[in-house]
Design a protein around this motif. Structure first.
Motif, PDB file in Angstrom:
ATOM      1  N   SER A   1      26.148 -59.981  11.384  1.00  0.00           N
ATOM      2  CA  SER A   1      25.896 -59.723   9.963  1.00  0.00           C
ATOM      3  C   SER A   1      26.543 -60.746   9.036  1.00  0.00           C
ATOM      4  O   SER A   1      26.107 -60.899   7.894  1.00  0.00           O
ATOM      5  CB  SER A   1      26.379 -58.319   9.591  1.00  0.00           C
ATOM      6  OG  SER A   1      27.797 -58.238   9.698  1.00  0.00           O
TER       7      SER A   1
ATOM      8  N   ASN B   1      30.236 -59.431  15.045  1.00  0.00           N
ATOM      9  CA  ASN B   1      29.303 -58.468  15.627  1.00  0.00           C
ATOM     10  C   ASN B   1      29.671 -57.127  15.007  1.00  0.00           C
ATOM     11  O   ASN B   1      30.646 -56.487  15.421  1.00  0.00           O
ATOM     12  CB  ASN B   1      29.419 -58.433  17.147  1.00  0.00           C
ATOM     13  CG  ASN B   1      29.186 -59.799  17.780  1.00  0.00           C
ATOM     14  OD1 ASN B   1      30.062 -60.350  18.439  1.00  0.00           O
ATOM     15  ND2 ASN B   1      28.005 -60.358  17.572  1.00  0.00           N
ATOM     16  N   GLU B   2      28.893 -56.749  13.967  1.00  0.00           N
ATOM     17  CA  GLU B   2      29.259 -55.577  13.171  1.00  0.00           C
ATOM     18  C   GLU B   2      28.851 -54.296  13.891  1.00  0.00           C
ATOM     19  O   GLU B   2      27.863 -53.645  13.559  1.00  0.00           O
ATOM     20  CB  GLU B   2      28.623 -55.647  11.782  1.00  0.00           C
ATOM     21  CG  GLU B   2      29.180 -54.592  10.837  1.00  0.00           C
ATOM     22  CD  GLU B   2      28.623 -54.681   9.432  1.00  0.00           C
ATOM     23  OE1 GLU B   2      28.656 -53.648   8.738  1.00  0.00           O
ATOM     24  OE2 GLU B   2      28.169 -55.765   9.023  1.00  0.00           O
ATOM     25  N   THR B   3      29.665 -53.935  14.857  1.00  0.00           N
ATOM     26  CA  THR B   3      29.438 -52.742  15.657  1.00  0.00           C
ATOM     27  C   THR B   3      30.708 -51.901  15.663  1.00  0.00           C
ATOM     28  O   THR B   3      31.767 -52.336  15.191  1.00  0.00           O
ATOM     29  CB  THR B   3      29.083 -53.112  17.101  1.00  0.00           C
ATOM     30  OG1 THR B   3      30.186 -53.815  17.684  1.00  0.00           O
ATOM     31  CG2 THR B   3      27.837 -53.994  17.142  1.00  0.00           C
ATOM     32  N   GLU B   4      30.608 -50.699  16.207  1.00  0.00           N
ATOM     33  CA  GLU B   4      31.772 -49.817  16.252  1.00  0.00           C
ATOM     34  C   GLU B   4      32.905 -50.446  17.057  1.00  0.00           C
ATOM     35  O   GLU B   4      34.076 -50.335  16.686  1.00  0.00           O
ATOM     36  CB  GLU B   4      31.370 -48.469  16.864  1.00  0.00           C
ATOM     37  CG  GLU B   4      32.504 -47.454  16.945  1.00  0.00           C
ATOM     38  CD  GLU B   4      33.053 -47.055  15.580  1.00  0.00           C
ATOM     39  OE1 GLU B   4      34.254 -46.697  15.517  1.00  0.00           O
ATOM     40  OE2 GLU B   4      32.295 -47.105  14.592  1.00  0.00           O
TER      41      GLU B   4
ATOM     42  N   PHE C   1      20.701 -58.066  11.046  1.00  0.00           N
ATOM     43  CA  PHE C   1      21.073 -56.825  11.720  1.00  0.00           C
ATOM     44  C   PHE C   1      20.079 -56.557  12.843  1.00  0.00           C
ATOM     45  O   PHE C   1      18.946 -56.124  12.591  1.00  0.00           O
ATOM     46  CB  PHE C   1      21.101 -55.659  10.736  1.00  0.00           C
ATOM     47  CG  PHE C   1      22.294 -55.642   9.835  1.00  0.00           C
ATOM     48  CD1 PHE C   1      23.535 -55.225  10.306  1.00  0.00           C
ATOM     49  CD2 PHE C   1      22.191 -56.048   8.513  1.00  0.00           C
ATOM     50  CE1 PHE C   1      24.650 -55.208   9.478  1.00  0.00           C
ATOM     51  CE2 PHE C   1      23.293 -56.027   7.685  1.00  0.00           C
ATOM     52  CZ  PHE C   1      24.538 -55.607   8.165  1.00  0.00           C
ATOM     53  N   THR C   2      20.490 -56.792  14.075  1.00  0.00           N
ATOM     54  CA  THR C   2      19.585 -56.520  15.200  1.00  0.00           C
ATOM     55  C   THR C   2      19.338 -55.023  15.350  1.00  0.00           C
ATOM     56  O   THR C   2      18.293 -54.619  15.855  1.00  0.00           O
ATOM     57  CB  THR C   2      20.158 -57.095  16.502  1.00  0.00           C
ATOM     58  OG1 THR C   2      21.493 -56.606  16.705  1.00  0.00           O
ATOM     59  CG2 THR C   2      20.200 -58.613  16.438  1.00  0.00           C
ATOM     60  N   SER C   3      20.270 -54.194  14.898  1.00  0.00           N
ATOM     61  CA  SER C   3      20.088 -52.748  14.952  1.00  0.00           C
ATOM     62  C   SER C   3      19.027 -52.270  13.965  1.00  0.00           C
ATOM     63  O   SER C   3      18.591 -51.114  14.032  1.00  0.00           O
ATOM     64  CB  SER C   3      21.415 -52.040  14.679  1.00  0.00           C
ATOM     65  OG  SER C   3      21.935 -52.424  13.415  1.00  0.00           O
ATOM     66  N   ALA C   4      18.607 -53.158  13.043  1.00  0.00           N
ATOM     67  CA  ALA C   4      17.576 -52.811  12.056  1.00  0.00           C
ATOM     68  C   ALA C   4      16.337 -53.686  12.208  1.00  0.00           C
ATOM     69  O   ALA C   4      15.545 -53.811  11.279  1.00  0.00           O
ATOM     70  CB  ALA C   4      18.139 -52.941  10.642  1.00  0.00           C
TER      71      ALA C   4
ATOM     72  N   GLU D   1      24.534 -59.714  18.845  1.00  0.00           N
ATOM     73  CA  GLU D   1      24.466 -58.308  18.450  1.00  0.00           C
ATOM     74  C   GLU D   1      24.955 -58.141  17.017  1.00  0.00           C
ATOM     75  O   GLU D   1      26.114 -58.415  16.708  1.00  0.00           O
ATOM     76  CB  GLU D   1      25.313 -57.449  19.393  1.00  0.00           C
ATOM     77  CG  GLU D   1      25.194 -55.962  19.122  1.00  0.00           C
ATOM     78  CD  GLU D   1      26.000 -55.116  20.092  1.00  0.00           C
ATOM     79  OE1 GLU D   1      25.787 -53.887  20.116  1.00  0.00           O
ATOM     80  OE2 GLU D   1      26.849 -55.676  20.828  1.00  0.00           O
ATOM     81  N   ASP D   2      24.062 -57.715  16.135  1.00  0.00           N
ATOM     82  CA  ASP D   2      24.378 -57.476  14.723  1.00  0.00           C
ATOM     83  C   ASP D   2      25.287 -58.567  14.134  1.00  0.00           C
ATOM     84  O   ASP D   2      26.388 -58.285  13.646  1.00  0.00           O
ATOM     85  CB  ASP D   2      25.035 -56.104  14.545  1.00  0.00           C
ATOM     86  CG  ASP D   2      24.013 -54.982  14.491  1.00  0.00           C
ATOM     87  OD1 ASP D   2      22.827 -55.252  14.200  1.00  0.00           O
ATOM     88  OD2 ASP D   2      24.388 -53.816  14.726  1.00  0.00           O
TER      89      ASP D   2
END
Length: 348
Positions: free
Chosen positions: A46, A61-64, A14-17, A43-44
């Motif tokens: 996951s 890419n686990e994003t919105e 998770f790049t967001s984490a 990007e993410d």
């Protein structure tokens, strides 16, 4: 193994984490030890899926906005295969391959997408998006559908989608020409259990459905001829000795290649459960639960020989590997590789 014939592991994060993207690691064929070779930006990413014959690795890419990325595997890492492609759903958490199609389970939007693949393996935008309907009794987690996994059955005839929000597994027919997914049957799991992932027994006639909201596995008989999944029994994956103050959140389930064991990762308890199939494939028994080697085990992978198991521990930021006892199936910690916010590990 990658196309050079050397064993590799690919680790999502998770790049967001705080994760770095996708780590490519060499796998020591004698010890199973991992050595990081390179990191590829994404990007993410996951969850990952590998097409070994094509030499292509896919990542959600686990994003919105929800997308997938594809990479050509090289000896030391990955090379991007075109730009990321939107999947038509939000928060994709899982993907798999069947024929010339890439499938994604989109958790946030509660849908499954079917994407065509070009001759070089590059994905295009979705040809079909199947939206799930329904909800469950847990108001916080089951206010609507949440597709968490999608995968083909062992025959390749059917596609199964596991939905945490609706407490069910949908069996779908996939039109190979158009990519359209059509629900054939829907199997209800016990209300409030939150099915997350499933794994098939190597013989293909039993599936093990792991639940996130209760630490249970449901053994199901699978009839590929009729496309029907039938629950036959539940078994716990967290020992009764675990602290009542710590809630268990199972995450991943895998079966041994020889069909003798099933392993489940359990977050919160931070354990790996060993289930014996000595009685019969449809009657797993919990025989041991050992520490995952870190914190919050999100994914598991077993090597083709069944002698080693790998756990991606998200919060402690590592992938830990275990030697598997050939008689009991119990994992014994052998080492670890630091990978911040590790979410998935794929061997190939």
């Amino acid at each position: 193994m990658d196309r050079s014939g050397e064993p590799r592991a690919y680790i999502g994060s998770f790049t967001s984490a705080g994760g770095r993207g996708i780590t490519t690691a060499a796998v020591d064929p004698k010890t199973g030890a991992l050595t990081a070779l390179s990191v590829t930006a994404a990007e993410d990413p996951s969850y990952l899926a590998l097409a070994p014959s094509a030499g292509v690795l896919y990542a959600v890419n686990e994003t919105e906005r929800g997308a997938v990325s594809a990479f050509r595997t090289t000896g030391a890492g990955l090379a991007p295969l075109g730009a990321a492609v939107r999947v038509g759903g939000s928060g994709p958490t899982h993907l798999s391959l069947t024929g010339r199609r890439l499938l994604t389970a989109n958790y946030t939007s509660g849908s499954v997408s079917s994407l065509p693949l070009a001759a070089d393996g590059a994905p295009a935008g979705p040809s079909h998006v199947l939206s799930h309907q329904g909800s469950g009794p847990d108001a916080d987690r089951q206010e609507g559908p949440h597709a968490h996994q999608v995968l083909p059955d062992p025959t390749g005839r059917w596609v199964l989608s596991v939905d945490l929000g609706t407490d069910s597994v949908r069996v779908c027919a996939l039109d190979p020409a158009t990519g359209e997914l059509r629900v054939h049957t829907e199997t209800a799991m016990r209300a409030g259990t939150g099915p997350r992932h499933l794994a098939f027994h190597p013989e293909g006639e039993v599936a093990y459905v792991l639940h996130e909201l209760e630490p249970q596995v449901t053994a199901c008989r699978w009839n590929a001829a009729s496309g029907r999944l039938e629950p036959v029994g539940e078994v716990p994956v967290a020992s009764g000795g675990a602290s009542a103050a710590v809630r268990a959140y199972p995450s991943a389930v895998v079966a041994s290649p020889d069909g003798r064991f099933v392993w489940a990762a359990v977050r919160g308890a931070d354990t790996i459960a060993t289930l014996s199939l000595a009685d019969e494939p449809g009657r797993p028994r919990l025989t041991a639960a050992v520490g995952c080697g870190g914190d919050w085990p999100r994914d598991l992978a077993v090597d083709p020989s069944g002698t080693r198991l790998y756990a991606a521990n998200e919060r402690s930021g590592d992938v830990t590997w275990f030697d598997v006892d050939p008689l009991t199936g119990q994992p014994h910690r052998a080492g670890s590789l630091a990978v911040p916010a590790a979410s998935c590990v794929v061997l190939g």
